[in-house]
Scaffold this motif. Structure first.
Motif, mmCIF file in Angstrom:
data_model
loop_
_atom_site.group_PDB
_atom_site.id
_atom_site.type_symbol
_atom_site.label_atom_id
_atom_site.label_comp_id
_atom_site.label_asym_id
_atom_site.label_seq_id
_atom_site.Cartn_x
_atom_site.Cartn_y
_atom_site.Cartn_z
ATOM 1 N N ASP A 7 0.934 -1.137 -0.001
ATOM 2 C CA ASP A 7 0.182 0.085 0.021
ATOM 3 C C ASP A 7 0.731 1.184 0.098
ATOM 4 N N ALA A 8 0.300 2.254 -0.597
ATOM 5 C CA ALA A 8 1.091 3.858 -0.638
ATOM 6 C C ALA A 8 -0.128 4.450 0.037
ATOM 7 N N PRO A 9 0.182 5.454 1.161
ATOM 8 C CA PRO A 9 -0.927 6.348 1.700
ATOM 9 C C PRO A 9 -1.633 7.157 0.583
ATOM 10 N N GLU A 10 -0.655 7.920 -0.310
ATOM 11 C CA GLU A 10 -1.325 8.692 -1.151
ATOM 12 C C GLU A 10 -2.512 7.954 -2.097
ATOM 13 N N MET A 11 -2.396 6.743 -2.173
ATOM 14 C CA MET A 11 -3.581 5.975 -3.155
ATOM 15 C C MET A 11 -4.778 6.368 -2.547
ATOM 16 N N LEU A 12 -5.193 6.463 -1.318
ATOM 17 C CA LEU A 12 -6.475 6.589 -1.010
ATOM 18 C C LEU A 12 -7.305 7.844 -1.249
ATOM 19 N N THR A 13 -6.510 8.800 -1.919
ATOM 20 C CA THR A 13 -7.084 10.133 -2.089
ATOM 21 C C THR A 13 -7.984 10.070 -3.092
ATOM 22 N N LEU A 14 -7.644 9.389 -4.073
ATOM 23 C CA LEU A 14 -8.476 9.457 -5.428
ATOM 24 C C LEU A 14 -9.595 8.377 -5.785
ATOM 25 N N SER A 15 -10.703 8.946 -6.188
ATOM 26 C CA SER A 15 -11.772 7.894 -6.676
ATOM 27 C C SER A 15 -11.332 7.618 -8.195
ATOM 28 N N ALA A 16 -11.704 6.713 -8.861
ATOM 29 C CA ALA A 16 -11.178 6.350 -10.288
ATOM 30 C C ALA A 16 -12.182 5.850 -11.134
ATOM 31 N N PRO A 17 -12.650 7.046 -12.038
ATOM 32 C CA PRO A 17 -13.445 6.651 -13.231
ATOM 33 C C PRO A 17 -12.817 5.668 -14.211
ATOM 34 N N CYS A 18 -11.804 6.400 -14.990
ATOM 35 C CA CYS A 18 -11.066 5.695 -15.712
ATOM 36 C C CYS A 18 -11.614 4.362 -16.189
ATOM 37 N N PRO A 19 -12.394 4.350 -17.194
ATOM 38 C CA PRO A 19 -12.960 3.224 -17.571
ATOM 39 C C PRO A 19 -12.105 2.337 -18.422
ATOM 40 N N TRP A 20 -11.171 3.228 -19.403
ATOM 41 C CA TRP A 20 -10.226 2.332 -20.165
ATOM 42 C C TRP A 20 -9.185 1.587 -19.375
ATOM 43 N N ARG A 21 -8.900 2.318 -18.309
ATOM 44 C CA ARG A 21 -7.633 1.614 -17.231
ATOM 45 C C ARG A 21 -8.517 0.597 -16.682
ATOM 46 N N ARG A 22 -9.675 0.609 -16.414
ATOM 47 C CA ARG A 22 -10.198 -0.560 -15.779
ATOM 48 C C ARG A 22 -10.598 -1.659 -16.448
ATOM 49 N N TYR A 23 -11.039 -1.486 -17.749
ATOM 50 C CA TYR A 23 -11.222 -2.327 -18.754
ATOM 51 C C TYR A 23 -9.825 -3.397 -19.167
ATOM 52 N N ALA A 24 -8.975 -2.565 -19.505
ATOM 53 C CA ALA A 24 -7.501 -3.067 -19.724
ATOM 54 C C ALA A 24 -7.141 -3.878 -18.514
#
Length: 362
Positions: A7-24
């Motif tokens: 884990d990295a602490p800064e990871m928890l600050t952003l929600s992710a729409p990013c459909p293409w990243r999620r699909y890939a």
């Protein structure tokens, strides 16, 4: 493994729409699950997924169902213990509960199940395309149902994806495809390698017959059984007489196989196909290649040719093929792959074809 999914602490600050990243990421994960099933099916259950019965539509459904089953079994474990999957990790994505902790196994399973049913439309033809399009649109506006209903969300390392993630994804996909190809090469040959006893050679032969679905049976003495379920590649047209190949095995004083040989003849009344090419291939797969610990890539066209007499070296082995024809010619003399025989003229009598194939230690 945990070092890659740390884990990295800064990871928890952003929600992710990013459909293409999620699909890939999902696509890469499915490739990996497919690779795992490919290895299990070919190497453990000895199912040749690309030929015969296993290439029909029914087995395609089974193949898809097993891939989904592996996703349902593996992904919840990864999400519970590491909070990510290989594909998500590659794109800097994590799945977290609303408090930032990793999700429970039950939650992870429920999320994965909803991805399959609602996100992938149960893998139903056309419906899956519709669902993917609708979910692509939805992902740009709000949380996805499988995240919202299970009290979790996807978070990411950066809002703007780093440039190196795309080539890393391409490389990872290429490695999976390469590994799948390697699994196929490895599984296409038997497990007994190097010098082998008669029983090991027979075991290799029958394994190749089953795996490649050639339909023959090899007796303990190395001869072909008369109860073959099919005649393999002995395919003829217009009343060409078919003969059962005669196979022999030679061993040394210690019981190791030193040579294998096949002889087949047939009278051709009209048009015929070179007989028993499956038996010749069986000998190369069961004895020639494993004796030298080589892969299928080592087979050259001059050894697999069914049209010419030759003597070739295969590592320390000598491969010899002798073809005799009387009153016959090749139907397509300019096509090296065209193995149909035809009489030299309509009045030819006693047209005859004979092939002797031998592999021996030198």
């Amino acid at each position: 493994m945990s070092m890659f999914f740390a884990d990295a602490p800064e990871m928890l600050t952003l929600s992710a729409p990013c459909p293409w990243r999620r699909y890939a990421a999902r696509w890469l994960d499915l490739l990996i699950y497919g690779l795992l099933w490919n290895a299990i099916a070919r190497c453990i259950f000895r199912l040749n997924l690309g030929s015969g019965f296993y290439a029909n539509w029914l087995f395609t459904l089974v193949d898809t169902a097993v891939g989904v089953l592996l996703m349902l079994l593996i992904e919840p474990v990864l999400l519970h213990f590491w909070g990510t999957t290989p594909g998500k990790w590659l794109f800097g994505l994590r799945v977290r509960a609303e408090n930032g902790e990793k999700i429970a196994y039950r939650t992870a399973f429920a999320r994965t199940w909803l991805v399959y049913t609602d996100g992938m439309g149960w893998y139903l033809p056309l419906w899956i395309i519709y669902k993917l399009w609708k979910n692509y649109q939805l992902c740009q506006r709000e949380e996805m149902p499988w995240d919202e209903e299970n009290g979790c969300r996807i978070v990411m390392r950066e809002t703007k994806m780093k440039w190196y993630r795309v080539p890393a994804f391409i490389l990872a996909a290429a490695l999976v495809y390469g590994a799948s190809f390697g699994v196929g090469l490895h599984a296409s040959l038997p497990h007994n390698r190097g010098r082998m006893t008669l029983s090991q050679y027979v075991d290799n032969c029958n394994d190749m017959q089953r795996y490649h679905q050639w339909g023959r049976i090899v007796r303990p003495d190395g001869t072909l059984g008369e109860d073959s379920s099919t005649e393999g590649m002995v395919i003829t047209l217009q009343n060409a007489r078919k003969e059962q190949p005669v196979c022999t095995v030679e061993t040394d004083a210690d019981g190791y196989v030193t040579a294998v040989e096949m002889h087949v003849e047939m009278d051709v009344e009209a048009v015929g196909y070179v007989p028993a090419t499956d038996v010749k291939t069986m000998m190369l797969y069961a004895y020639g290649l494993p004796h030298e610990k080589l892969s299928l890539l080592s087979l050259s066209s001059d050894i697999t040719s069914n049209r010419d007499s030759y003597t070739r070296n295969l590592g320390s082995l000598t491969v010899t093929q002798k073809i005799e024809m009387k009153g016959l010619k090749w139907l397509d003399p300019d096509n090296s792959e065209g193995n149909f025989l035809v009489q030299t003229n309509e009045n030819a009598k006693d047209a005859h074809f004979a092939l002797t194939f031998r592999i021996e230690e030198t």
